[in-house]
Design an enzyme around this catalytic site. Structure first.
Site, PDB file in Angstrom:
ATOM      1  N   GLY A 239    -102.893 -36.390  78.686  1.00 31.41           N
ATOM      2  CA  GLY A 239    -104.086 -36.749  77.941  1.00 31.41           C
ATOM      3  C   GLY A 239    -105.186 -37.469  78.669  1.00 31.41           C
ATOM      4  CD  GLU A 274     -95.051 -34.083  77.793  1.00 38.67           C
ATOM      5  OE1 GLU A 274     -96.042 -33.807  77.072  1.00 38.67           O
ATOM      6  OE2 GLU A 274     -93.880 -34.021  77.392  1.00 38.67           O
ATOM      7  N   PRO A 275     -99.012 -35.094  82.509  1.00 38.79           N
ATOM      8  CG  PRO A 275     -99.407 -35.921  84.665  1.00 38.79           C
ATOM      9  CD  PRO A 275     -98.334 -35.793  83.605  1.00 38.79           C
ATOM     10  N   GLY A 276    -101.784 -32.885  82.663  1.00 38.49           N
ATOM     11  CA  GLY A 276    -102.200 -31.536  83.047  1.00 38.49           C
ATOM     12  C   GLY A 276    -103.576 -31.596  83.674  1.00 38.49           C
ATOM     13  NE  ARG A 277    -108.629 -32.438  79.802  1.00 34.91           N
ATOM     14  CZ  ARG A 277    -109.063 -31.430  79.044  1.00 34.91           C
ATOM     15  NH1 ARG A 277    -110.002 -30.630  79.485  1.00 34.91           N
ATOM     16  NH2 ARG A 277    -108.564 -31.234  77.835  1.00 34.91           N
ATOM     17  CE1 TYR A 317    -110.657 -26.343  72.695  1.00 37.41           C
ATOM     18  CE2 TYR A 317    -110.924 -25.945  75.035  1.00 37.41           C
ATOM     19  CZ  TYR A 317    -110.157 -25.889  73.902  1.00 37.41           C
ATOM     20  OH  TYR A 317    -108.878 -25.390  73.978  1.00 37.41           O
ATOM     21  CB  CYS A 344    -121.058  -7.763  73.618  1.00 41.68           C
ATOM     22  SG  CYS A 344    -122.151  -6.660  74.483  1.00 41.68           S
ATOM     23  CE1 TYR A 373    -104.547 -27.244  78.877  1.00 43.13           C
ATOM     24  CE2 TYR A 373    -105.912 -28.966  79.823  1.00 43.13           C
ATOM     25  CZ  TYR A 373    -104.744 -28.564  79.227  1.00 43.13           C
ATOM     26  OH  TYR A 373    -103.749 -29.489  79.000  1.00 43.13           O
TER      27      TYR A 373
END
Ligand code: LLP
Length: 419
Positions: A239, A274-277, A317, A344, A373
Site C-alpha cells: 500500500g 506485501e509491497p507492489g507499487r 483511475y 477507439c 500495474y
C-alpha cells in the site's frame, strides 16, 4: 530513486539508451531497471532490520517472471492472488515457503493447489472459505498455515477503486468476526492458525490510516494471546505510495518502518509485508512513439502508438504519469498538449492540457513510473499486439516478454465448423 536519466542527451535506463531499445524491439514497450527493483527491495527490507521480516512482492503489480526472479534472488517472497500468480512465482524461483496466497475468490482447485504446493500462508477472507479450506486440507492430509484477513474499516489509498480497507468493500472480515474465526481455525485439526492479515488500500501517502489499522492488529493479537490462542504472524499488506508527479513525497520506507516498529514495539511476532507499487512502480517506463500531431482549435493532440490497452491507469483511475521525451529537451518554451492513444474510446486519453517540450511525429516518449500495474493490466483491445517487456541490467538488456502478435492470438481462435 530510479535509474532512468538523460545521458548524452538521451533518456537511458541504467546504461542502455531507450532509443536503442525502441529501434531494436519496437514500440510500445515496457522497460524495467534491475538496479531500481533491487534497490527498492533492499531499502524496504533493511528499513526493518534487525527485525526479520518477510517481504513478499505483490505479483499483481508486475507479474513478469524476469522481474519476480530479480527480486527472488535478493530474497523476496511473493504475494499472490491466483494459481497463475503462484505458478509464476514458482517458475521465477520463489520458494513455496515465501509465497502468500490471498484473494476473495480462491476456487477449490486453487486452494488445493496452494495446499499441495506448501505455501507459507493462505490468507482466508471469509468463514465459508475457512470451511472449504479445512475440508480440502483434511482430504489432502495436510495442515496449511493460515491467516484471517481483517477488514479494519479504515480506508486509504489514491483512488476509491483501490481502497480495500473500508467496511463495505469485499475484502476481509470485521474485527469481531476475525477473532471468532481465528478461534474456529485454531481448534481445527486440519488448519494451522498462524496469524492475521490486513491491507487497507494502495497508493497510500499518509501513514495515519496505516498506523490506525496496525494498532488494531496489535490489539487483536494481544486479545487472542490473552485468550490462550497462539499467534505468531501478522501480515501488514502493501500500500505504500510512490511519487507520480511533483507532489509532496510519500512516506519513505524508513518513516514507514519507524511507525511499524513503534506500533509493534515489545510484541514478539513475525511481520510480513506485501509491497507492489513501491518496489516496481519507479522501476519501469512505457516507451512509445508519436504517430502524428492532430491540430484542433483548442490545443494540439499528440497521438501515440501506446493506448489505454497498454497502460490503463489514466483511463480508469484518472492516474497521472510523467511523460518525458527520450531526446533531452533543450529547455525552450513548452506547448500544452492532450496526449492520446489510438484506441477507439474517448477515455483513451493519457492526459489533458499537459505542458511538454514540442513534439513531432516519430519522437519517442516515456511514461514514467509505469512499472507497477502497467503491463499486468495490459490487453489486446482493438486487436492490438500485447505490449512487449524488456529488462535492463547495467549496459545489457533482454526482451523478457515478446510482443504477442495478432497471428499468435488468432492461433487460439477458430470459426465454428457448422455451416
Ligand atoms: N496486498 C494486497 C492484499 C493487495 O490487495 C494489494 C493491492 C497489495 C498487497 C499491493 O499493494 P501496493 O503495495 O502495490 O499498493 N491497479 C491499481 C492498484 C490495485 C491494488 C490492489 N491491491 C493501480 O494501478 O493503481
Amino acid at each position: 530513486m530510479n535509474h532512468f536519466d538523460y545521458r548524452g542527451g538521451v533518456l537511458c535506463c541504467e546504461g542502455v539508451s531507450l532509443e536503442a531499445i525502441a529501434e531494436a524491439v519496437g514500440t510500445p514497450v515496457y522497460v524495467y531497471s534491475s538496479a531500481t527493483l533491487e534497490r527498492h527491495y533492499e531499502v524496504f527490507k533493511q528499513a526493518f532490520a534487525p527485525r526479520d521480516t518477510l517481504v513478499a512482492f505483490a505479483v499483481k503489480a508486475n507479474a513478469n517472471i524476469a522481474v519476480i526472479n530479480t527480486l527472488a534472488r535478493k530474497g523476496a517472497g511473493a504475494d499472490t492472488v491466483s494459481q497463475g500468480e503462484i505458478e509464476r512465482a514458482l517458475v521465477a524461483g520463489v520458494p513455496p515457503e515465501r509465497i502468500i496466497f490471498s484473494g476473495v475468490g480462491k476456487t477449490e482447485d486453487e486452494l488445493a493447489f496452494a495446499v499441495k504446493t506448501g505455501v507459507h500462508q493462505i490468507n482466508v477472507e471469509s468463514i465459508a472459505e475457512l470451511e472449504t479450506l479445512s475440508q480440502i486440507a483434511a482430504s489432502l492430509n495436510a495442515k496449511p498455515s493460515i491467516a484471517i484477513r481483517v477488514n479494519p474499516d479504515v480506508g486509504a489509498g489514491g483512488h476509491e477503486k483501490i481502497t480495500t480497507g473500508k467496511g463495505d468493500t469485499k475484502f476481509g472480515v470485521s474485527i469481531d468476526q476475525a477473532l471468532q474465526y481465528y478461534g474456529r481455525a485454531h481448534s481445527d485439526p486440519h488448519l494451522h492458525a498462524r496469524g492475521l492479515a490486513v491491507h487497507i488500500g494502495s497508493q497510500i501517502k499518509d501513514l495515519g490510516p496505516l498506523e490506525e489499522a496496525f494498532k488494531a492488529m496489535r490489539g487483536m493479537a494481544e486479545r487472542l494471546r490473552a485468550a490462550g490462542l497462539s499467534i505468531d504472524r501478522l501480515d501488514l499488506g502493501g500500500g505504500l505510495g510512490v511519487p507520480y508527479f511533483n507532489e509532496p513525497d510519500p512516506p519513505t520506507p524508513a518513516e514507514y518502518a519507524a511507525m511499524v516498529n513503534r506500533v509493534f514495539d515489545g510484541l514478539d511476532i513475525g511481520l510480513a509485508f506485501e509491497p507492489g507499487r513501491m518496489i516496481a512502480g519507479n522501476a519501469g517506463v512505457l516507451l512509445s512513439r508519436v504517430i502524428r500531431l492532430q491540430e484542433r482549435p483548442t490545443r494540439p493532440i499528440v497521438v501515440l502508438d501506446a493506448g489505454m490497452n497498454d497502460l490503463i491507469r489514466p483511463a480508469i483511475y484518472d492516474a497521472y504519469h510523467g511523460i518525458k521525451p527520450v531526446r533531452e529537451p533543450k529547455g525552450g518554451a513548452e506547448t500544452a498538449y492532450d496526449v492520446v492513444g489510438p484506441i477507439c474510446e474517448t477515455g483513451d486519453l493519457f492526459t489533458r492540457n499537459r505542458a511538454l517540450p514540442p513534439l513531432e511525429a516519430g519522437d519517442l516518449v516515456a511514461f514514467m513510473t509505469a512499472g507497477a500495474y502497467g503491463a499486468t493490466m495490459s490487453s489486446t483491445y482493438n486487436a492490438r499486439a500485447l505490449v512487449a517487456e524488456v529488462l535492463v541490467r547495467g549496459d545489457k538488456y533482454e526482451i523478457v516478454r515478446k510482443r504477442w502478435e495478432l497471428k499468435d492470438q488468432l492461433a487460439l481462435e477458430q470459426i465454428p465448423s457448422w455451416e
